[in-house]
Every structure is written in structure tokens, then in C-alpha cells.
Design an enzyme around this catalytic site. Structure first.
Site, PDB file in Angstrom:
ATOM      1  N   MET A  30       0.847  -1.199   0.000  1.00  0.00           N
ATOM      2  CA  MET A  30       0.000   0.000   0.000  1.00  0.00           C
ATOM      3  C   MET A  30       0.885   1.252   0.000  1.00  0.00           C
ATOM      4  O   MET A  30       0.427   2.345   0.332  1.00  0.00           O
ATOM      5  CB  MET A  30      -0.936  -0.006   1.215  1.00  0.00           C
ATOM      6  CG  MET A  30      -1.898  -1.203   1.177  1.00  0.00           C
ATOM      7  SD  MET A  30      -3.436  -0.929   2.037  1.00  0.00           S
ATOM      8  CE  MET A  30      -2.860  -0.608   3.679  1.00  0.00           C
ATOM      9  N   GLY A  36      11.208  -3.144   5.303  1.00  0.00           N
ATOM     10  CA  GLY A  36      10.472  -4.401   5.327  1.00  0.00           C
ATOM     11  C   GLY A  36       9.940  -4.731   3.933  1.00  0.00           C
ATOM     12  O   GLY A  36      10.106  -5.842   3.433  1.00  0.00           O
ATOM     13  N   HIS A  37       9.327  -3.737   3.285  1.00  0.00           N
ATOM     14  CA  HIS A  37       8.820  -3.951   1.918  1.00  0.00           C
ATOM     15  C   HIS A  37       9.975  -4.308   0.969  1.00  0.00           C
ATOM     16  O   HIS A  37       9.840  -5.181   0.114  1.00  0.00           O
ATOM     17  CB  HIS A  37       8.157  -2.685   1.376  1.00  0.00           C
ATOM     18  CG  HIS A  37       6.899  -2.280   2.094  1.00  0.00           C
ATOM     19  ND1 HIS A  37       6.819  -1.141   2.853  1.00  0.00           N
ATOM     20  CD2 HIS A  37       5.674  -2.861   2.142  1.00  0.00           C
ATOM     21  CE1 HIS A  37       5.585  -1.026   3.333  1.00  0.00           C
ATOM     22  NE2 HIS A  37       4.877  -2.048   2.929  1.00  0.00           N
ATOM     23  N   GLN A 148       5.684 -11.591   7.266  1.00  0.00           N
ATOM     24  CA  GLN A 148       5.270 -12.353   8.445  1.00  0.00           C
ATOM     25  C   GLN A 148       4.610 -11.452   9.508  1.00  0.00           C
ATOM     26  O   GLN A 148       3.855 -11.919  10.344  1.00  0.00           O
ATOM     27  CB  GLN A 148       6.515 -13.056   9.022  1.00  0.00           C
ATOM     28  CG  GLN A 148       6.368 -13.704  10.382  1.00  0.00           C
ATOM     29  CD  GLN A 148       5.435 -14.909  10.361  1.00  0.00           C
ATOM     30  OE1 GLN A 148       5.159 -15.478   9.299  1.00  0.00           O
ATOM     31  NE2 GLN A 148       4.944 -15.297  11.524  1.00  0.00           N
ATOM     32  N   ASP A 150       2.189  -9.537   9.200  1.00  0.00           N
ATOM     33  CA  ASP A 150       0.746  -9.735   9.046  1.00  0.00           C
ATOM     34  C   ASP A 150       0.498 -11.228   8.866  1.00  0.00           C
ATOM     35  O   ASP A 150       0.074 -11.672   7.794  1.00  0.00           O
ATOM     36  CB  ASP A 150       0.244  -8.948   7.837  1.00  0.00           C
ATOM     37  CG  ASP A 150       0.471  -7.462   8.007  1.00  0.00           C
ATOM     38  OD1 ASP A 150      -0.162  -6.868   8.887  1.00  0.00           O
ATOM     39  OD2 ASP A 150       1.307  -6.911   7.271  1.00  0.00           O
ATOM     40  N   SER A 186       4.330   1.127   7.885  1.00  0.00           N
ATOM     41  CA  SER A 186       4.105   2.488   7.368  1.00  0.00           C
ATOM     42  C   SER A 186       3.447   3.345   8.445  1.00  0.00           C
ATOM     43  O   SER A 186       3.593   4.566   8.457  1.00  0.00           O
ATOM     44  CB  SER A 186       3.216   2.425   6.131  1.00  0.00           C
ATOM     45  OG  SER A 186       3.769   1.538   5.195  1.00  0.00           O
TER      46      SER A 186
END
Ligand code: PAF
Length: 281
Positions: A30, A36-37, A148, A150, A186
Site C-alpha cells: 500500500m 520491510g517492503h 510475516q 501480518d 508504514s
């Protein structure tokens, strides 16, 4: 790196890549990207010839009192970061591209969505599965990578992938943390320099759980109580939504810690709702 904004152009590009025999890895996001992304993009690169990252703040997964309208955006920053992670294509559709006028078809995973985040955020996973299935249909990836952090989302999407027969390899990559242990998100941007240090309380709670299990404790009730104490000691105003113990794969809840038990929690810290989890055994 190519930026694509329409479904039609994305589909044409995918067709060309498939004709060239290239495999495709997808990282749905998003936006407002963090390390992390980028770790998900790097993971996708290890498993596919071409990596597509999507940036779409999906309105259908936000509840009426959630932060859809204030969700942070930074397209220029995101593009720069994706370029640095050697992403090949970024797909940035508008809301109308994903949800054309008259849209009325939703995908829902029935059972895994009833608990944890699904119980606290009604309709959330229906929005997630709907948008991810649309992305799967448009991009036709061979591999899809999720975080992980989520973990319930990953379990729900894995179930959807199996149930709808998508021929997609499903990869879950480890949570990336700030130096103090706060899981990257985020939403961490919502903290002020004064409140940010207290956001580490979730990680502190999880570390306490892990240490108790290591010392032989197996009662989830006792561990939950100790975690609550630990969290409130760091952030006295924290509002704990849930502390839960579930099987990593089936999400079956448990009162005794067993191999494969994951401890997850959600809490509001200075008005910011955070989630985190850790495999405790
Ligand atoms: O994890 C997220 O950022 C979102 O839920 C996802 C998977 C991109 C769907 O909108």
C-alpha cells in the site's frame, strides 16, 4: 524500472513477459515503503525473473473509523526505494482501475477471518482477499511474497490461493525490525519523537513471552498476564486489543504453548494501532 498505471497496460506487459518465458514475482503493497517492503522485493527477485511491486491503498480493507483518508503516501520516495531494490515494474493503479463503476464482486475466506484481526476489524480481510485476487488475476505471478508481520493475512491469502487454485508459489518473509525491535510499518510514521520510544512495548511483550516459554512456562493465560504487565510498564496508556496464541498454520487457538505456537498481539499506542507477532516455540 517501468511504472504502469492501468490494468490494460499491466496485462499487455504480463503477456509479453510470459511470451518471453519470464517468470513473475509479485509484492503487493500500500506504499509508503520501508525496509520491510524492500526485503520482500529482494526475496521476490530470488524466486522470479521479473519483480512487480504494486502500490495501491485499498479502500475496501479499511473500516469506516480507520485511517484510509490519512494513510501516508510518498510516491516519489517509493519509486526511488523500489529502484534501489532492483524492482523491475511498479503497478500504481487508481481506485477506478481496480474498482470500476458498478463493482460488486468480493472474495471472502470464511473461517480464518473470524478471529484476531478479523474479529477486531470486520470486513478487513474481505477487502484484502478481493484486492489481492484482482492483482493475481491482472499480474498472473508465479510467486507472491508477503510479510510475516501480518501473519493472519498471510494465512488467509494462502488459503485463498489454494481454494481458488491460483498456480502461485506463496512465500512469507520474516518481519524486519527497527534497531530497538519495533516491527517496521508504514503506520510508525504517526508517532512523534516523544511517543515513538513507547511503541517498542509490543516487541517487549513478545520477548517476555518467548523468555517465559524458554524457561518452561506453557500456560498462555499466565504468559498473557505477564505480557500485559510488561507492555504497560513501557507504555502505561497502551490499550491492548488482544494477546493471542494460535497455531502458525491453522490459526487454531490454544491455551497451552506447543511447537508451532505463534503469539500475536494488537495494541493502540498513543492512538496508533500496532500489530506484531512471534513464534514462541
Ligand atoms: O499488507 C498490505 O499492505 C495489504 O494488506 C495488501 C496485501 C497490499 C493488500 O492491500
Amino acid at each position: 524500472m517501468k511504472t504502469i498505471r492501468t490494468v490494460k497496460q499491466m496485462q499487455q506487459t504480463v503477456r509479453k513477459l510470459v511470451a518471453q518465458g519470464k517468470t513473475i514475482g509479485l509484492v503487493p503493497t500500500m506504499g509508503f515503503l520501508h525496509d520491510g517492503h524492500l526485503s520482500l522485493v529482494r526475496k521476490a527477485r530470488q524466486h522470479a525473473d521479473m519483480v512487480v511491486a504494486s502500490i495501491f491503498v485499498n479502500p475496501t480493507q479499511f473500516g469506516p473509523r480507520e485511517d484510509f483518508s490519512t494513510y501516508p503516501h510518498d510516491e516519489r520516495g517509493d519509486l526511488k526505494k523500489l529502484r534501489s531494490a532492483d524492482c523491475h515494474i511498479v503497478f500504481i493503479p487508481t481506485t477506478r482501475e481496480i474498482y470500476p463503476k458498478g463493482f460488486q464482486t468480493f472474495v471472502n475466506v470464511e473461517k480464518l477471518t473470524q478471529i484476531l484481526e478479523g474479529a477486531s476489524r470486520p470486513g478487513h480481510f474481505r477487502g484484502v482477499t478481493t484486492v489481492v485476487s484482482k492483482l493475481f488475476n491482472i499480474i498472473r505471478p508465479d510467486v507472491a511474497v508477503f510479510g510475516q508481520k501480518d501473519f493472519q493475512q498471510a494465512a488467509v491469502l494462502r488459503q485463498m490461493t489454494i481454494d481458488l487454485g491460483y498456480p502461485i508459489k506463496f512465500i512469507v518473509a520474516p518481519t524486519v525490525r527497527e534497531t530497538d525491535g519495533l516491527a517496521m510499518s508504514s503506520r510508525n510514521k504517526y508517532f512523534s519523537p516523544e511517543t515513538r520510544p513507547e511503541a517498542v512495548c509490543l516487541y517487549g511483550g513478545l520477548k517476555k513471552a518467548k523468555a517465559m516459554v524458554k524457561a518452561g512456562e506453557r500456560s498462555t493465560a499466565k504468559i498473557s498476564r505477564a505480557m500485559t504487565k510488561e507492555i504497560l510498564a513501557v507504555c502505561p496508556s497502551a490499550q491492548i486489543d488482544y494477546i493471542a496464541f494460535n497455531d502458525l498454520k491453522t490459526l487454531q487457538s490454544t491455551t497451552k504453548v506447543e511447537p508451532g505456537t505463534i503469539c500475536s498481539l494488537a495494541a493502540s499506542v498513543h492512538g496508533v494501532r500496532l500489530i506484531d507477532n512471534m513464534k514462541v516455540l
